[in-house]
Scaffold this active site. Structure first.
Site, PDB file in Angstrom:
ATOM      1  N   GLY A   1     -40.585 -24.392 -27.986  1.00 11.55           N
ATOM      2  CA  GLY A   1     -41.067 -25.107 -26.799  1.00 11.55           C
ATOM      3  C   GLY A   1     -40.282 -26.382 -26.541  1.00 11.55           C
TER       4      GLY A   1
ATOM      5  N   CYS B   1     -19.409 -23.282 -34.507  1.00  5.51           N
ATOM      6  CA  CYS B   1     -19.059 -21.862 -34.391  1.00  5.51           C
ATOM      7  C   CYS B   1     -18.579 -21.318 -35.730  1.00  5.51           C
ATOM      8  CB  CYS B   1     -17.989 -21.667 -33.324  1.00  5.51           C
ATOM      9  SG  CYS B   1     -18.560 -21.929 -31.624  1.00  5.51           S
TER      10      CYS B   1
ATOM     11  N   CYS C   1     -15.087 -24.541 -32.834  1.00  2.05           N
ATOM     12  CA  CYS C   1     -15.619 -25.806 -33.331  1.00  2.05           C
ATOM     13  C   CYS C   1     -16.330 -25.588 -34.671  1.00  2.05           C
ATOM     14  CB  CYS C   1     -16.574 -26.417 -32.301  1.00  2.05           C
ATOM     15  SG  CYS C   1     -18.202 -25.610 -32.226  1.00  2.05           S
TER      16      CYS C   1
ATOM     17  N   HIS D   1     -29.264 -16.011 -15.479  1.00  2.00           N
ATOM     18  CA  HIS D   1     -28.489 -15.809 -16.712  1.00  2.00           C
ATOM     19  C   HIS D   1     -29.019 -14.682 -17.591  1.00  2.00           C
ATOM     20  CE1 HIS D   1     -31.669 -18.730 -17.752  1.00  2.00           C
ATOM     21  NE2 HIS D   1     -31.678 -18.149 -18.942  1.00  2.00           N
TER      22      HIS D   1
ATOM     23  N   HIS E   1     -37.232 -24.342 -13.715  1.00  2.00           N
ATOM     24  CA  HIS E   1     -36.844 -25.754 -13.746  1.00  2.00           C
ATOM     25  C   HIS E   1     -35.836 -26.046 -12.628  1.00  2.00           C
ATOM     26  CE1 HIS E   1     -38.818 -27.117 -17.430  1.00  2.00           C
ATOM     27  NE2 HIS E   1     -38.491 -25.960 -17.990  1.00  2.00           N
TER      28      HIS E   1
ATOM     29  N   THR F   1     -36.078 -21.315 -17.336  1.00  2.00           N
ATOM     30  CA  THR F   1     -35.002 -22.214 -16.913  1.00  2.00           C
ATOM     31  C   THR F   1     -34.798 -22.141 -15.409  1.00  2.00           C
ATOM     32  OG1 THR F   1     -33.895 -22.019 -19.041  1.00  2.00           O
ATOM     33  CG2 THR F   1     -32.547 -22.746 -17.189  1.00  2.00           C
TER      34      THR F   1
END
Length: 343
Positions: free
Chosen positions: A264, A100, A97, A64, A44, A41
């Site tokens: 992927g 979750c 939500c 992260h 990217h 990430t």
């Protein structure tokens, strides 16, 4: 504090700039990181592709995959204390939500991603929701603790189908695919077939980790998999590469009634041999992140047991000031997992 920040809408576009040390809000903890590893990430975001442009606000401190020590807690936090050793689950969930409530907080309908949508861990301090600051078990090596995000992806993908006493094909040998080879061996797979295109560095790591057969661009992948499985195909195919060719190979070489798990991400919509999925009666599952917290429970048990060869996947360590060097190494592919050490 000085932190690596995406400041320009272009390839690279990062500067090491001054930020105030953040203060934890009521439900947050303040963490001093030990290590932050570099993820696909992050590449990217470095390249500033269409996805990154649409998701990452300029001015964001990224990163992260991280671990560290809690140095302050918010006023509403009673689950953590100063000195706790934690790793970050980058999916920030509201825990309210329907997703979750059904046990899928990693795809929270109101969720966001730490280090993508909000400031992250390429910094000497960061804040994180206490609900995403996972306590690390006693005995877990600090040098490995930052890599639980990608290791968890590998485990979540693998366990979408059978592993113990099963034949496994791992398509794509980036760091997550390499972790999958390692975990499949540790979890008792009967045969592990690892497939890449032409990254001999990572193909060699796969052999070290215990792959029984490693295939590349000079092989007829489908024929080789069928030959290695007495003509039936594998029980469990895991697609990590984001290559449409690899996806087709995975579909066509999974046994009748077998399992196909896809982590992927594809740059364009791949042409999928859907009739093979139908007539081979395949169980197909898209994988996103890690189950919170079932995947983490499995992962940390495996790590504490000590049988994983994480040290073989972790190939390079750099100080934070060498962030750009580390990114360029990742882009070259001549590495396994790359980590910045903040201690």
């Amino acid at each position: 504090m000085l932190a690596w920040t995406k400041v320009r809408p272009e390839e690279d576009g990062f500067d090491l700039i001054e930020h105030p040390v953040p203060s934890p809000e009521a439900k947050e903890v303040l963490v001093k990181p030990l290590s932050t590893s570099i993820c696909g990430t992050d590449l990217h975001i470095w390249k500033w592709d269409d996805w990154a442009e649409s998701e990452v606000p300029l001015g964001t401190i990224t990163g992260h995959e991280t671990c560290g020590y809690v140095v302050a807690v918010g006023s509403a936090v009673n689950s953590h204390k100063v000195g706790d050793f934690i790793s970050v689950e980058c999916h920030l969930a509201d825990w309210e939500c329907p997703r979750c409530e059904e046990g899928n907080a990693h795809i929270c309908e109101n969720g966001s991603i730490f280090g993508v949508h909000s400031n992250g861990a390429f910094a000497p301090y960061f804040t994180i929701l206490a609900s995403s600051a996972r306590h690390n078990p006693h005995g877990l090596e600090a040098r490995h603790a930052s890599m639980q995000d990608p290791l968890g992806n590998a485990i979540h993908t693998l366990t979408g189908g059978p592993v113990k006493d099963s034949t496994i094909a791992i398509h794509g040998l980036g760091p997550i695919g390499l972790f999958a080879v390692d975990v499949a061996r540790q979890m008792g797979a009967s045969k592990i077939i690892a497939i890449d295109w032409d990254n001999q560095y990572r193909m060699d790591i796969a052999r070290t980790l215990g792959a029984d057969l490693v295939l590349g661009k000079n092989d007829d992948v489908q024929a080789a998999i069928f030959e290695a499985t007495d003509g039936t195909g594998v029980d469990n195919s895991c697609e990590f590469s984001g290559s449409s060719v690899a996806l087709t190979n995975a579909i066509k070489t999974t046994r009748m009634g077998g399992y196909l798990n896809i982590l992927g991400v594809y740059g364009s919509e791949p042409k999928v041999p859907i009739n093979d999925i139908v007539f081979r009666y395949l169980h197909v599952k898209g994988i996103n992140g890690r189950r919170m917290w079932a995947t983490w429970d499995t992962m940390q048990e495996l790590m504490v047991e000590g049988g994983l060869k994480i040290h073989d996947v972790l190939t390079h360590r750099f100080p934070p000031k060498a962030f750009k060097t580390a990114i360029r190494l990742m882009l070259s592919g001549e590495c396994g997992k790359v980590v910045l050490d903040f201690y």
